[in-house]
Design a protein around this motif. Sequence first.
Motif, PDB file in Angstrom:
ATOM      1  N   MET A   1       0.852  -1.195   0.000  1.00  0.00           N
ATOM      2  CA  MET A   1       0.000   0.000   0.000  1.00  0.00           C
ATOM      3  C   MET A   1       0.889   1.247   0.000  1.00  0.00           C
ATOM      4  O   MET A   1       1.722   1.428   0.886  1.00  0.00           O
TER       5      MET A   1
ATOM      6  N   ASP B   1       1.566   5.589  -0.068  1.00  0.00           N
ATOM      7  CA  ASP B   1       1.075   6.647   0.820  1.00  0.00           C
ATOM      8  C   ASP B   1      -0.306   7.149   0.408  1.00  0.00           C
ATOM      9  O   ASP B   1      -1.181   7.368   1.263  1.00  0.00           O
TER      10      ASP B   1
ATOM     11  N   GLN C   1      -2.665   5.563  -1.190  1.00  0.00           N
ATOM     12  CA  GLN C   1      -3.675   4.560  -0.875  1.00  0.00           C
ATOM     13  C   GLN C   1      -3.984   4.542   0.619  1.00  0.00           C
ATOM     14  O   GLN C   1      -5.130   4.348   1.023  1.00  0.00           O
ATOM     15  N   ARG C   2      -2.952   4.757   1.439  1.00  0.00           N
ATOM     16  CA  ARG C   2      -3.172   4.807   2.884  1.00  0.00           C
ATOM     17  C   ARG C   2      -4.072   5.992   3.257  1.00  0.00           C
ATOM     18  O   ARG C   2      -5.006   5.848   4.054  1.00  0.00           O
TER      19      ARG C   2
ATOM     20  N   LYS D   1      -7.638   5.369   2.091  1.00  0.00           N
ATOM     21  CA  LYS D   1      -8.306   4.399   2.954  1.00  0.00           C
ATOM     22  C   LYS D   1      -8.686   5.034   4.292  1.00  0.00           C
ATOM     23  O   LYS D   1      -9.770   4.795   4.832  1.00  0.00           O
TER      24      LYS D   1
ATOM     25  N   VAL E   1      -4.518   1.454   8.511  1.00  0.00           N
ATOM     26  CA  VAL E   1      -3.563   1.607   7.403  1.00  0.00           C
ATOM     27  C   VAL E   1      -2.184   1.044   7.779  1.00  0.00           C
ATOM     28  O   VAL E   1      -1.189   1.317   7.103  1.00  0.00           O
ATOM     29  N   HIS E   2      -2.133   0.332   8.904  1.00  0.00           N
ATOM     30  CA  HIS E   2      -0.927  -0.397   9.309  1.00  0.00           C
ATOM     31  C   HIS E   2       0.274   0.525   9.519  1.00  0.00           C
ATOM     32  O   HIS E   2       1.395   0.232   9.055  1.00  0.00           O
TER      33      HIS E   2
ATOM     34  N   PHE F   1       1.425   7.904  11.077  1.00  0.00           N
ATOM     35  CA  PHE F   1       0.157   8.184  10.399  1.00  0.00           C
ATOM     36  C   PHE F   1      -0.236   9.647  10.553  1.00  0.00           C
ATOM     37  O   PHE F   1      -0.669  10.286   9.595  1.00  0.00           O
TER      38      PHE F   1
END
Length: 276
Positions: free
Chosen positions: A1, A3, A5-6, A9, A31-32, A38
Amino acid sequence: MNDYQRIEKAIVYLKENFKDQPNLDDVARQVHLSPFHFQKLFSDWAGVSPKKFLQFISVEYAKGLLKQNHSLSEVSFETGLSGTSRLHDLFMNIEGMTPGEFKNGGEALQINYSFAATPFGDIIIASTAKGICHLSFTWDKKTDLESLRHAFPNAKLIEQTDALQKNALLFFNGDWENLQKIKLHLKGTAFQLKVWQTLLHIPFGNVATYGSVAGGIDNPKASRAVGTAIGDNPVAFLIPCHRVIRSTGVLGDYHWGSNRKTAMLGWEAAKCFAEH
């Protein structure tokens, strides 16, 4: 994934789950990422923190419910807040007014307004008991009065020039050193108010870039959001959005016309030159 896409999401998660008022750890887990990384990544991409983004979503939903005449306690519950005190804090932080004030649309608020001539064209200027709340260059008085009514739909509008307006108009007559004495009564989000406050610190006869304004609010990557806030400035000239230009040196657009922006900057530069 990656950045992007994170962030995508995370935004979807916040929009779908805002009623649960998820905390930073909850969203970071989706987003793990660690909460620290984050927070930084989201702020860099979105221009605001995850908490502030959640507040924006929550307050927009709450505004819709208030417009449907739901009670404050109902709105608090439906928005996922623990009580009306949190709803009050949310509105004061984002909207600069209480939920009740938003709900009644300015009811019981008296706004004096008048039309006046300036070196850059005619204006409509309006004030509450607290200060200037609206100043716009006008092309059509009827249209501009309707815009004022739209901004304060339930306020009592009276065509009257008061002392606050007279004091503000002195600025157009050369009394530009006393801007700090002009009282303003602004409503906007916390971000907008912060941007407008930063504009007030751009010296007369000088210019700043969108990037430098973003840096002035400690959010150097929020140039685009800053540009939007500048475009929403409700008080022309007194809040000097005309002094903000592009980093290339190009003057850029102006809500009330690029030619007017050029004239303002030239007028200010000439006044400064005459003093030296």
